[in-house]
Design an enzyme around this catalytic site. Structure first.
Site, PDB file in Angstrom:
ATOM      1  N   ASP A   1       0.831  -1.219   0.000  1.00  0.00           N
ATOM      2  CA  ASP A   1       0.000   0.000   0.000  1.00  0.00           C
ATOM      3  C   ASP A   1       0.858   1.258   0.000  1.00  0.00           C
ATOM      4  OD1 ASP A   1      -1.981  -1.839   0.321  1.00  0.00           O
ATOM      5  OD2 ASP A   1      -2.840  -0.931   2.141  1.00  0.00           O
ATOM      6  N   ASP A   2       0.204   2.360  -0.345  1.00  0.00           N
ATOM      7  CA  ASP A   2       0.713   3.730  -0.161  1.00  0.00           C
ATOM      8  C   ASP A   2       1.767   4.150  -1.197  1.00  0.00           C
ATOM      9  OD1 ASP A   2      -0.892   3.393   2.010  1.00  0.00           O
ATOM     10  OD2 ASP A   2       0.608   3.904   3.522  1.00  0.00           O
TER      11      ASP A   2
ATOM     12  N   HIS B   1      -5.792   2.795  -3.803  1.00  0.00           N
ATOM     13  CA  HIS B   1      -5.737   3.036  -2.357  1.00  0.00           C
ATOM     14  C   HIS B   1      -6.199   4.471  -2.071  1.00  0.00           C
ATOM     15  CE1 HIS B   1      -4.827   2.069   1.685  1.00  0.00           C
ATOM     16  NE2 HIS B   1      -3.661   2.671   1.775  1.00  0.00           N
TER      17      HIS B   1
ATOM     18  N   HIS C   1      -5.525   9.109   0.647  1.00  0.00           N
ATOM     19  CA  HIS C   1      -5.462   8.325   1.887  1.00  0.00           C
ATOM     20  C   HIS C   1      -6.342   8.877   3.003  1.00  0.00           C
ATOM     21  CE1 HIS C   1      -3.642   5.493   4.758  1.00  0.00           C
ATOM     22  NE2 HIS C   1      -3.169   4.882   3.692  1.00  0.00           N
TER      23      HIS C   1
ATOM     24  N   TYR D   1      -6.704   2.604   6.250  1.00  0.00           N
ATOM     25  CA  TYR D   1      -6.904   2.124   7.633  1.00  0.00           C
ATOM     26  C   TYR D   1      -7.880   0.942   7.693  1.00  0.00           C
ATOM     27  CZ  TYR D   1      -5.147   6.841   7.871  1.00  0.00           C
ATOM     28  OH  TYR D   1      -4.408   7.977   7.631  1.00  0.00           O
TER      29      TYR D   1
ATOM     30  N   HIS E   1       3.879  -2.176   3.057  1.00  0.00           N
ATOM     31  CA  HIS E   1       3.910  -0.823   2.475  1.00  0.00           C
ATOM     32  C   HIS E   1       5.219  -0.633   1.716  1.00  0.00           C
ATOM     33  CE1 HIS E   1       1.092  -0.711   5.848  1.00  0.00           C
ATOM     34  NE2 HIS E   1       0.448   0.224   5.153  1.00  0.00           N
TER      35      HIS E   1
HETATM   36 NI    NI Z   1      -2.455   2.986   3.498  1.00  0.00          NI
END
Ligand code: NI
Length: 356
Positions: free
Chosen positions: A166-167, A217, A221, A258, A308
């Site tokens: 993610d991210d 995603h 965020h 989250y 991540h």
């Molecule tokens: Ni995230």
């Protein structure tokens, strides 16, 4: 006398020549006998070698190197499947693999994993046996022209897991992770941020071209449960548009920031929402050993692992985990592949944690 002498000399000469002739005949006869005997030895030796080389084809197959008994011949001839060869070996192979896998992964003590169980797996005798048995099975099948149902021959399927990142993208880390997956012929899923698409498009393109899956995603965020309907739509759909400006993937699955969602989110989001069942806690520990330990402690079949692609320590852990898990019977697939192989059809607006 001279004449006589000459005569006797001639006689002697004649006698000598005659003697030589007899000797030559005896010698030639003996030589022929030797050649004859030698030919027999060569023929017998050749026959022995041929019988030895083709014994597997002339006789029913050996089991673990043992020559079949009369009872084995009968059994082999009376069944279309050779019961001595096929079923027991395939089953025992599958059992052996499942025993090794269960021992290995359920054991939380990494010392035990690296010392005891790894030895079991790397035992060369076991490897050789399995290979030989598999080869023998193939020979038997093709020669007898017996079609054995595929289920009889299948080795136990590999356990599926999906690594997700993610991210990102964050090229310094994402590319290291992609290198590992590429080297191990494995796949992962990248839940990318919409607001990073224009800055790092090449990293996303590389992941996509390697057969990895691109997920969404959100744009920035934001926790979707704090937003109204328009806010949710913007975060999800605008991000999806930006992803499609880089790679042509259509509407992609969503990883919730989250992991949080509520009724409004479920109603508003028009794609499946895929969370995770294993949290590597890489964002918390930022420590290679702790990330590895956390994943090995909590991994399970059909798991979705959260990581991540932001931290160098995550890439460090991935460099260890991916080859390790591949060697130990796991197949690392994309999220879509994980659900497809489990015959689960993902539904829009529904949240998932794993493929069990
Ligand atoms: Ni995230």
């Amino acid at each position: 006398m001279k004449y006589e002498l000459a005569n006797s000399s001639n006689k002697h000469k004649a006698f000598t020549q005659k003697g030589k002739g007899v000797k030559m005949q005896k010698y030639t006869k003996r030589r022929r006998t030797y050649i004859f005997q030698l030919a027999w030895v060569v023929i017998l030796l050749s026959a022995t070698i041929i019988v030895f080389l083709y014994s597997d084809k002339l006789l029913p197959n050996r089991v673990n190197g043992e020559i079949p008994t009369a009872a084995d011949y009968e059994a082999a001839n009376s069944n279309e499947h050779n019961p001595i060869i096929n079923k027991p070996t395939v089953e025992s192979e599958a059992n052996l693999i499942s025993v090794i896998d269960t021992d290995l992964i359920s054991d939380k003590d990494t010392d035990l994993i690296s010392n005891k169980n790894t030895d079991e797996i790397q035992n060369p005798d076991t490897d050789v046996d399995l290979n030989n048995l598999a080869a023998e099975n193939n020979i038997t099948d093709s020669e007898n022209n017996v079609k054995i149902p595929e289920s009889d021959l299948e080795v136990e399927p590999k356990k599926l897991i999906a690594f997700t990142f993610d991210d990102g993208p964050y090229p310094d880390v994402t590319n290291r992770i992609l290198d590992v997956f590429e080297e191990n012929n494995a796949k992962a899923t990248f839940f990318v941020m919409g607001n990073r698409m224009s800055t790092y498009p090449n990293t996303v393109i590389r992941a996509y071209e390697l057969g990895c899956q691109i997920g969404n995603h959100t744009y920035s965020h934001k926790q979707l449960t704090t937003l109204d309907k328009a806010g949710i739509i913007y975060e999800v759909e605008h991000s999806n548009e930006l992803i499609n400006e880089v790679v042509d993937v259509g509407d992609v699955i969503l990883r919730l920031p989250y992991g949080s969602h509520n009724e409004l989110v479920d109603k508003t989001v028009k794609v499946p929402m895929v969370n995770w069942s294993v949290d590597s806690e890489d964002w918390l520990s930022k420590n290679k050993d702790k990330i590895i330990q956390q994943v090995l402690d909590t991994i399970h079949e059909n798991a979705i692992i959260l990581m991540h692609d932001l931290y160098g320590t995550t890439a460090d852990a991935v460099e260890y985990l991916v080859p390790y898990l591949v060697e130990n019977g796991y197949e690392l697939v994309t999220v879509d592949e994980l659900f497809k192989r489990n015959n689960i059809e993902l539904e829009a607006g529904k949240a998932y944690r794993n493929a069990n």
